[in-house]
Scaffold this motif. Structure first.
Motif, PDB file in Angstrom:
ATOM      1  N   VAL A  66       0.707  -1.349  -0.011  1.00 44.99           N
ATOM      2  CA  VAL A  66      -0.011  -0.121  -0.037  1.00 44.99           C
ATOM      3  C   VAL A  66       0.785   1.218  -0.036  1.00 44.99           C
ATOM      4  O   VAL A  66       2.001   1.619   0.581  1.00 44.99           O
ATOM      5  CB  VAL A  66      -0.822   0.017   1.069  1.00 44.99           C
ATOM      6  N   GLN A  67       0.626   2.208  -0.879  1.00 40.53           N
ATOM      7  CA  GLN A  67       1.228   3.429  -0.889  1.00 40.53           C
ATOM      8  C   GLN A  67       0.349   4.553  -0.908  1.00 40.53           C
ATOM      9  O   GLN A  67      -0.665   4.541  -1.475  1.00 40.53           O
ATOM     10  CB  GLN A  67       2.060   3.566  -2.290  1.00 40.53           C
ATOM     11  N   THR A  68       0.519   5.680  -0.045  1.00 42.01           N
ATOM     12  CA  THR A  68      -0.219   6.616   0.109  1.00 42.01           C
ATOM     13  C   THR A  68       0.505   7.999  -0.257  1.00 42.01           C
ATOM     14  O   THR A  68       1.313   8.409   0.080  1.00 42.01           O
ATOM     15  CB  THR A  68      -0.680   6.673   1.374  1.00 42.01           C
ATOM     16  N   HIS A  69      -0.476   8.792  -1.016  1.00 38.71           N
ATOM     17  CA  HIS A  69      -0.080  10.138  -1.355  1.00 38.71           C
ATOM     18  C   HIS A  69      -1.413  11.288  -1.072  1.00 38.71           C
ATOM     19  O   HIS A  69      -2.482  10.906  -1.479  1.00 38.71           O
ATOM     20  CB  HIS A  69       0.062  10.315  -2.960  1.00 38.71           C
ATOM     21  N   VAL A  70      -1.083  12.123   0.018  1.00 39.28           N
ATOM     22  CA  VAL A  70      -2.028  13.176   0.333  1.00 39.28           C
ATOM     23  C   VAL A  70      -1.853  14.306  -0.952  1.00 39.28           C
ATOM     24  O   VAL A  70      -0.835  14.952  -0.857  1.00 39.28           O
ATOM     25  CB  VAL A  70      -1.832  13.868   1.781  1.00 39.28           C
ATOM     26  N   ILE A  71      -2.729  14.390  -1.941  1.00 39.62           N
ATOM     27  CA  ILE A  71      -2.528  15.425  -2.844  1.00 39.62           C
ATOM     28  C   ILE A  71      -3.159  16.663  -2.704  1.00 39.62           C
ATOM     29  O   ILE A  71      -2.702  17.747  -3.470  1.00 39.62           O
ATOM     30  CB  ILE A  71      -3.006  14.513  -4.069  1.00 39.62           C
ATOM     31  N   ALA A  72      -4.006  16.775  -1.646  1.00 42.41           N
ATOM     32  CA  ALA A  72      -4.534  18.273  -1.396  1.00 42.41           C
ATOM     33  C   ALA A  72      -4.933  18.440   0.158  1.00 42.41           C
ATOM     34  O   ALA A  72      -5.422  17.261   0.479  1.00 42.41           O
ATOM     35  CB  ALA A  72      -5.433  18.829  -2.392  1.00 42.41           C
ATOM     36  N   THR A  73      -4.594  19.417   0.472  1.00 46.05           N
ATOM     37  CA  THR A  73      -4.700  19.829   2.157  1.00 46.05           C
ATOM     38  C   THR A  73      -5.271  21.192   2.339  1.00 46.05           C
ATOM     39  O   THR A  73      -5.525  21.999   1.488  1.00 46.05           O
ATOM     40  CB  THR A  73      -3.171  19.680   2.712  1.00 46.05           C
ATOM     41  N   PRO A  74      -5.910  21.246   3.561  1.00 52.05           N
ATOM     42  CA  PRO A  74      -6.400  22.708   4.050  1.00 52.05           C
ATOM     43  C   PRO A  74      -5.124  23.733   3.712  1.00 52.05           C
ATOM     44  O   PRO A  74      -5.564  24.813   3.683  1.00 52.05           O
ATOM     45  CB  PRO A  74      -6.642  22.581   5.547  1.00 52.05           C
ATOM     46  N   HIS A  75      -3.793  23.309   4.101  1.00 54.09           N
ATOM     47  CA  HIS A  75      -2.786  24.279   3.951  1.00 54.09           C
ATOM     48  C   HIS A  75      -2.776  24.541   2.466  1.00 54.09           C
ATOM     49  O   HIS A  75      -2.571  25.849   2.148  1.00 54.09           O
ATOM     50  CB  HIS A  75      -1.561  23.431   4.406  1.00 54.09           C
ATOM     51  N   THR A  76      -2.945  23.831   1.702  1.00 52.22           N
ATOM     52  CA  THR A  76      -2.957  24.190   0.017  1.00 52.22           C
ATOM     53  C   THR A  76      -3.967  25.260  -0.112  1.00 52.22           C
ATOM     54  O   THR A  76      -3.608  26.231  -0.704  1.00 52.22           O
ATOM     55  CB  THR A  76      -3.347  22.907  -0.707  1.00 52.22           C
ATOM     56  N   ALA A  77      -5.262  25.165   0.320  1.00 53.79           N
ATOM     57  CA  ALA A  77      -6.288  26.101   0.113  1.00 53.79           C
ATOM     58  C   ALA A  77      -5.924  27.195   0.850  1.00 53.79           C
ATOM     59  O   ALA A  77      -6.031  28.579   0.005  1.00 53.79           O
ATOM     60  CB  ALA A  77      -7.363  25.396   0.706  1.00 53.79           C
ATOM     61  N   LEU A  78      -5.405  27.402   2.051  1.00 48.90           N
ATOM     62  CA  LEU A  78      -5.170  28.612   2.715  1.00 48.90           C
ATOM     63  C   LEU A  78      -4.147  29.326   1.887  1.00 48.90           C
ATOM     64  O   LEU A  78      -4.206  30.792   1.767  1.00 48.90           O
ATOM     65  CB  LEU A  78      -4.885  28.332   4.279  1.00 48.90           C
ATOM     66  N   GLN A  79      -3.154  28.712   1.519  1.00 46.22           N
ATOM     67  CA  GLN A  79      -2.102  29.444   0.862  1.00 46.22           C
ATOM     68  C   GLN A  79      -2.338  30.237  -0.502  1.00 46.22           C
ATOM     69  O   GLN A  79      -1.883  31.090  -0.846  1.00 46.22           O
ATOM     70  CB  GLN A  79      -1.048  28.490   0.578  1.00 46.22           C
ATOM     71  N   ALA A  80      -3.419  29.519  -1.302  1.00 44.16           N
ATOM     72  CA  ALA A  80      -3.828  30.052  -2.339  1.00 44.16           C
ATOM     73  C   ALA A  80      -4.570  31.253  -2.145  1.00 44.16           C
ATOM     74  O   ALA A  80      -4.601  32.052  -2.838  1.00 44.16           O
ATOM     75  CB  ALA A  80      -4.847  28.979  -2.993  1.00 44.16           C
ATOM     76  N   ALA A  81      -5.486  31.192  -1.163  1.00 42.45           N
ATOM     77  CA  ALA A  81      -6.167  32.479  -0.803  1.00 42.45           C
ATOM     78  C   ALA A  81      -5.470  33.297  -0.198  1.00 42.45           C
ATOM     79  O   ALA A  81      -5.417  34.713  -0.602  1.00 42.45           O
ATOM     80  CB  ALA A  81      -7.228  31.996   0.505  1.00 42.45           C
TER      81      ALA A  81
END
Length: 424
Positions: A249-264
């Motif tokens: 099993v391999q896991t990637h978190v591709i989008a996060t709350p941090h991503t969203a806040l930085q865009a804003a």
């Protein structure tokens, strides 16, 4: 405050949501096509967009691509190879069970040459629901309702969910063995721990059945003999990290709350505002978090620290609401109402709080916005803000005020978005 300030708040929210869209975030993480079949499974509010993104970007033989993804009612998108099933959120229904059974069947009897791509996003805990042995759907529904109104954190709720399930807490990954599993995850939980997102169906679970029992006891939730025995006996224990079935099993978190806040933050900075990101893991009672935020706003206004106007305070996370009144809750609108009660009309400001999935609590409303004029507007309409707060009826309050934020399904979910604007 002017309409332009409200427009700017909305633009920041839109930037946050856009940054977490699967069509941008997912393709770079797609694995190399296998020699065998590729089965796509998934669950969550971003499930339809993620499935569509896989189909559009897949470089392998599409005749070998198939799958099943469960999404909330009213949020499907056109797909060709991956079937979408609609089910209920935040409390599971019979479609949740049927979808879980079909996903389980889709990964049955796979080989080591096959690949499973698992698309996980917030909301998956309810949408993917297969009760543990001896447990009925009705019992899970009743317990879910109690937990959602108890004030328990999302992490606590998910620990319980994992131990009342026959598919979550790593069990779905075990069912995929010996195929390779690649998890692509859009995070909606503070800290982005994959074991908490959608209750971790395809990752190891570090929590225990005993912990789940303690959480239920802490919030004084009455337990049936079946649940009591299932948790105490550890018959419903989840899959742990040393289980050999999780080796591929391999896991990637591709989008996060941090991503969203930085865009804003980038958008606001381009508009001449100093962005102050206070964190993406803020938890606690919504009305108590509002008091803390109000104190920071007042300090900025009075002393120009930690940011001087023009500035915008940004935060994310997942607060809670203990529904005791006759309202329908909604953590973002409750936060805003408590913020309004504290700040009133003392100085110019505007604020927006919304859930990035477009649904705040049980209402099909993303959230709301306020300005320094909202207090007097409410009083002129004969509304008592404190009464609405005490009854957990903030959605009705903002509907009367005509200050709701309604987006419809956003096809993503990176938790709450809060922005407080302080103009020059």
């Amino acid at each position: 405050m002017t309409a332009n300030h409200i427009t700017l708040l909305r633009a920041g929210f839109s930037a946050a949501v856009q940054a977490a869209q699967a069509k941008y975030a997912l393709p770079p993480y797609l694995p190399t096509p296998p020699s065998g079949r590729t089965i796509v499974i998934g669950m969550g509010k971003a499930g339809a967009a993620m499935a569509q993104a896989v189909e559009n970007a897949w470089q392998g033989d599409k005749s070998q691509l198939s799958g099943v993804v469960v999404v909330p009612y009213g949020s499907t998108l056109p797909t060709q190879r991956i079937r979408l099933i609609e089910a209920a959120h935040p409390v599971p229904d019979h479609n949740s069970v049927q979808a879980s059974q079909q996903i389980h069947q889709a990964v049955h009897a796979l080989s080591a040459d096959d690949l499973v791509i698992c698309l996980i996003s917030g909301g998956g805990s309810s949408l993917l629901s297969l009760p543990a042995t001896g447990l009925t759907l009705e019992a899970k529904q009743q317990l879910s309702q109690q937990l959602l109104h108890s004030g328990a954190s999302i992490d606590e709720i998910n620990i319980v969910r994992k131990h009342l399930s026959a598919i979550k807490g790593g069990r779905l990954a075990a069912a995929c063995y010996p195929a390779r599993v690649v998890n692509l995850i859009i995070s909606d939980v503070p800290g982005d721990d994959p074991s908490h997102i959608a209750s971790g169906p395809t990752v190891a679970d570090p929590s225990s059945a005993q912990a789940a029992l303690q959480i239920l006891q802490h919030y004084a939730i009455a337990l049936s003999p079946t649940i009591q025995h299932g948790l105490q006996s550890c018959a419903w224990e989840s899959i742990k990290a040393d289980d050999p079935r999780l080796a591929r099993v391999q896991t990637h978190v591709i989008a996060t709350p941090h991503t969203a806040l930085q865009a804003a933050a980038t958008l606001y900075q381009e508009q001449g505002y100093t962005p102050l990101v206070l964190g993406d893991t803020i938890e606690g009672e919504a009305k108590e978090v509002a008091k803390v935020m109000a104190a920071i706003v007042k300090y900025c206004q009075k002393h120009g620290q930690p940011a001087a106007a023009p500035a915008v305070l940004l935060s994310g996370g997942e607060t809670t609401v203990q529904v005791k009144g006759n309202g329908c809750g909604g953590r973002n609108v409750e936060f805003l109402l408590a913020l309004l009660i504290t700040l009133k009309d003392q100085f110019p400001y505007a604020a927006l709080a919304a859930d990035t999935d477009g649904v705040d609590g049980a209402a099909p409303v993303a959230g709301a916005f306020i300005t320094d004029q909202s207090w007097n507007k409410a009083l002129a309409l004969g509304l008592d803000p404190m009464d609405y707060l005490q009854r957990q009826d903030a959605h009705q309050f903002f509907q009367r005020l005509d200050q709701q934020l309604i987006t419809g399904p956003t096809q993503t979910n990176v938790n709450d978005f809060r922005a407080i604007l302080l103009p020059a």
